[in-house]
Design a protein around this motif. Sequence first.
Motif, short mmCIF file in Angstrom:
data_model
loop_
_atom_site.label_atom_id
_atom_site.label_comp_id
_atom_site.label_asym_id
_atom_site.label_seq_id
_atom_site.Cartn_x
_atom_site.Cartn_y
_atom_site.Cartn_z
N THR A 35 -1.32 -16.56 3.92
CA THR A 35 -2.63 -15.92 3.93
C THR A 35 -2.67 -14.76 4.91
OG1 THR A 35 -3.69 -18.00 3.30
CG2 THR A 35 -5.11 -16.30 4.28
N ALA A 36 -2.14 -14.97 6.10
CA ALA A 36 -2.15 -13.91 7.12
C ALA A 36 -1.30 -12.72 6.68
CB ALA A 36 -1.65 -14.47 8.45
N LEU A 37 -0.13 -12.98 6.13
CA LEU A 37 0.74 -11.89 5.69
C LEU A 37 0.12 -11.13 4.52
CD1 LEU A 37 4.20 -13.66 5.96
CD2 LEU A 37 3.35 -11.80 7.41
N ASP A 38 -0.49 -11.84 3.59
CA ASP A 38 -1.13 -11.18 2.46
C ASP A 38 -2.30 -10.33 2.93
OD1 ASP A 38 -1.38 -10.64 -0.34
OD2 ASP A 38 -3.13 -11.97 -0.37
N THR A 39 -3.07 -10.83 3.88
CA THR A 39 -4.19 -10.07 4.43
C THR A 39 -3.69 -8.79 5.10
OG1 THR A 39 -5.52 -12.05 4.73
CG2 THR A 39 -6.11 -10.14 6.07
N ALA A 40 -2.61 -8.91 5.87
CA ALA A 40 -2.03 -7.74 6.54
C ALA A 40 -1.55 -6.71 5.52
CB ALA A 40 -0.88 -8.17 7.44
N ARG A 41 -0.91 -7.18 4.46
CA ARG A 41 -0.40 -6.27 3.42
C ARG A 41 -1.55 -5.56 2.72
NH1 ARG A 41 0.96 -6.86 -2.36
NH2 ARG A 41 -0.10 -8.87 -2.22
N ARG A 42 -2.58 -6.29 2.36
CA ARG A 42 -3.72 -5.69 1.66
C ARG A 42 -4.47 -4.70 2.56
NH1 ARG A 42 -5.35 -8.40 -3.07
NH2 ARG A 42 -4.08 -10.24 -3.48
N ARG A 60 1.53 2.99 5.00
CA ARG A 60 2.72 2.56 4.25
C ARG A 60 3.74 1.84 5.13
NH1 ARG A 60 -0.17 2.32 0.23
NH2 ARG A 60 -0.60 4.22 -0.91
N SER A 61 3.84 2.22 6.38
CA SER A 61 4.77 1.56 7.28
C SER A 61 4.37 0.10 7.49
CB SER A 61 4.83 2.29 8.62
OG SER A 61 5.70 1.63 9.50
N ALA A 62 3.11 -0.14 7.78
CA ALA A 62 2.62 -1.51 7.98
C ALA A 62 2.70 -2.32 6.69
CB ALA A 62 1.19 -1.49 8.50
N GLU A 63 2.47 -1.66 5.56
CA GLU A 63 2.57 -2.35 4.28
C GLU A 63 4.01 -2.80 4.03
OE1 GLU A 63 1.68 -1.71 -0.48
OE2 GLU A 63 1.32 -0.04 0.89
N THR A 64 4.95 -1.92 4.32
CA THR A 64 6.36 -2.26 4.16
C THR A 64 6.75 -3.41 5.09
OG1 THR A 64 6.94 -0.04 3.44
CG2 THR A 64 8.74 -1.39 4.32
N ASP A 65 6.31 -3.35 6.33
CA ASP A 65 6.60 -4.43 7.28
C ASP A 65 6.08 -5.77 6.75
OD1 ASP A 65 7.71 -2.54 8.97
OD2 ASP A 65 5.99 -2.49 10.34
#
Length: 62
Positions: A20-27, A35-40
């Motif tokens: 959940t936390a990773l998906d929230t960060a990606r979204r 784009r850098s944070a999305e890739t991470d």
Amino acid sequence: MAEAVTTRQFTPKAGCPRCTALDTARRRARATHDRSAETDARVLIKKHMGGEHGTVLEAGWT
């Protein structure tokens, strides 16, 4: 050991706070065009899914 499941679609596992936390960060990163944070986040999701849930996300997963 069971064989890994392969999928092209990322769906957070129910009850997994890390998913959940990773998906929230990606979204959030996608929404702010970071784009850098999305890739991470995508890299961490892929590692987490393989290591914790036995799911291999194929290239081009969404």
